[in-house]
Design a protein around this motif. Structure first.
Motif, PDB file in Angstrom:
ATOM      1  N   ALA A  33      13.781   3.097  -9.186  1.00  0.00           N
ATOM      2  CA  ALA A  33      12.655   3.363  -8.294  1.00  0.00           C
ATOM      3  C   ALA A  33      11.370   3.341  -9.114  1.00  0.00           C
ATOM      4  O   ALA A  33      11.390   3.547 -10.336  1.00  0.00           O
ATOM      5  N   VAL A  34      10.262   3.100  -8.414  1.00  0.00           N
ATOM      6  CA  VAL A  34       8.945   3.158  -9.047  1.00  0.00           C
ATOM      7  C   VAL A  34       8.055   4.056  -8.192  1.00  0.00           C
ATOM      8  O   VAL A  34       8.181   4.091  -6.975  1.00  0.00           O
ATOM      9  N   VAL A  35       7.165   4.780  -8.869  1.00  0.00           N
ATOM     10  CA  VAL A  35       6.208   5.663  -8.196  1.00  0.00           C
ATOM     11  C   VAL A  35       4.875   5.521  -8.909  1.00  0.00           C
ATOM     12  O   VAL A  35       4.817   5.513 -10.137  1.00  0.00           O
TER      13      VAL A  35
ATOM     14  N   ASP B  63       0.823  -1.202   0.000  1.00  0.00           N
ATOM     15  CA  ASP B  63       0.000   0.000   0.000  1.00  0.00           C
ATOM     16  C   ASP B  63       0.864   1.262   0.000  1.00  0.00           C
ATOM     17  O   ASP B  63       0.568   2.235   0.693  1.00  0.00           O
ATOM     18  N   GLY B  64       1.945   1.228  -0.785  1.00  0.00           N
ATOM     19  CA  GLY B  64       2.831   2.381  -0.903  1.00  0.00           C
ATOM     20  C   GLY B  64       2.568   3.146  -2.183  1.00  0.00           C
ATOM     21  O   GLY B  64       1.822   2.692  -3.058  1.00  0.00           O
ATOM     22  N   VAL B  65       3.195   4.315  -2.298  1.00  0.00           N
ATOM     23  CA  VAL B  65       3.095   5.110  -3.527  1.00  0.00           C
ATOM     24  C   VAL B  65       4.434   5.167  -4.250  1.00  0.00           C
ATOM     25  O   VAL B  65       4.521   5.688  -5.355  1.00  0.00           O
ATOM     26  N   GLY B  66       5.469   4.628  -3.625  1.00  0.00           N
ATOM     27  CA  GLY B  66       6.782   4.593  -4.246  1.00  0.00           C
ATOM     28  C   GLY B  66       7.642   3.553  -3.560  1.00  0.00           C
ATOM     29  O   GLY B  66       7.399   3.174  -2.416  1.00  0.00           O
ATOM     30  N   LEU B  67       8.654   3.075  -4.303  1.00  0.00           N
ATOM     31  CA  LEU B  67       9.580   2.098  -3.759  1.00  0.00           C
ATOM     32  C   LEU B  67      10.887   2.210  -4.529  1.00  0.00           C
ATOM     33  O   LEU B  67      10.882   2.286  -5.755  1.00  0.00           O
ATOM     34  N   ALA B  68      11.991   2.225  -3.806  1.00  0.00           N
ATOM     35  CA  ALA B  68      13.315   2.304  -4.422  1.00  0.00           C
ATOM     36  C   ALA B  68      14.039   0.970  -4.250  1.00  0.00           C
ATOM     37  O   ALA B  68      13.813   0.250  -3.268  1.00  0.00           O
TER      38      ALA B  68
END
Length: 161
Positions: A59-61, A43-48
């Motif tokens: 990274a993804v957003v 349930d995130g909006v970004g991950l590196a």
């Protein structure tokens, strides 16, 4: 696709400047897909990448707006302007939230999974999310920028008001 384990603080990789991506292959595409699935599951909006134990500038957003998934490979900030202050959290710091000031508008350059360069302009929450993930790639944690901390309970009370 696989759900990856999210690295929690303290972990040395979270404070390490990541290596540039030089090989754009199926392994990189799989990493991006797995990171996206992991981000959604958490349930995130970004991950590196360092948040899943990978020492690469990836990274993804995705803030569920018109942009859809934004893949940031070897991203660079070109320009920034204005300021905004808001509460941030981080998947590597569960239940920890803090007020952080960041630029309001940004212009970045990055590569996609095929190695093609692109530029992107963002503002508001999208700019905040992108800069948060770009910081991870430089080993910079949001906790170094927090002006005021909030508990999960305080945030729930604030959003209910």
């Amino acid at each position: 696709m696989s759900i990856l384990s999210i690295v929690k603080h303290p972990a040395a990789i979270l404070e390490t400047k990541c290596q540039p991506v030089t090989v754009f292959d199926s392994k990189l595409k799989r990493l991006v897909r797995d990171m996206n699935e992991t981000m959604i599951e958490a349930d995130g909006v970004g991950l590196a990448a360092p948040q899943v134990g990978v020492d690469q500038r990836v990274a993804v957003v995705d803030i569920e707006d018109d942009h859809g998934l934004i893949v940031l490979i070897n991203p660079e900030l070109i320009t920034s302007e204005g300021t905004q202050t808001d509460v941030e959290g981080c998947l590597s710091f569960p239940e920890l939230y803090g007020e952080v000031t960041r630029p309001n508008r940004i212009h970045i350059k990055a590569q996609n999974v095929k190695g093609q360069f692109y530029t992107l302009q963002a503002e508001g929450f999208l700019a905040r999310a992108i800069l948060h993930e770009m910081d991870h790639l430089d080993g910079v944690l949001f906790t170094t920028k927090v002006e005021k901390y909030y508990s999960a309970e305080e945030l729930e009370r604030m959003s209910a008001e």
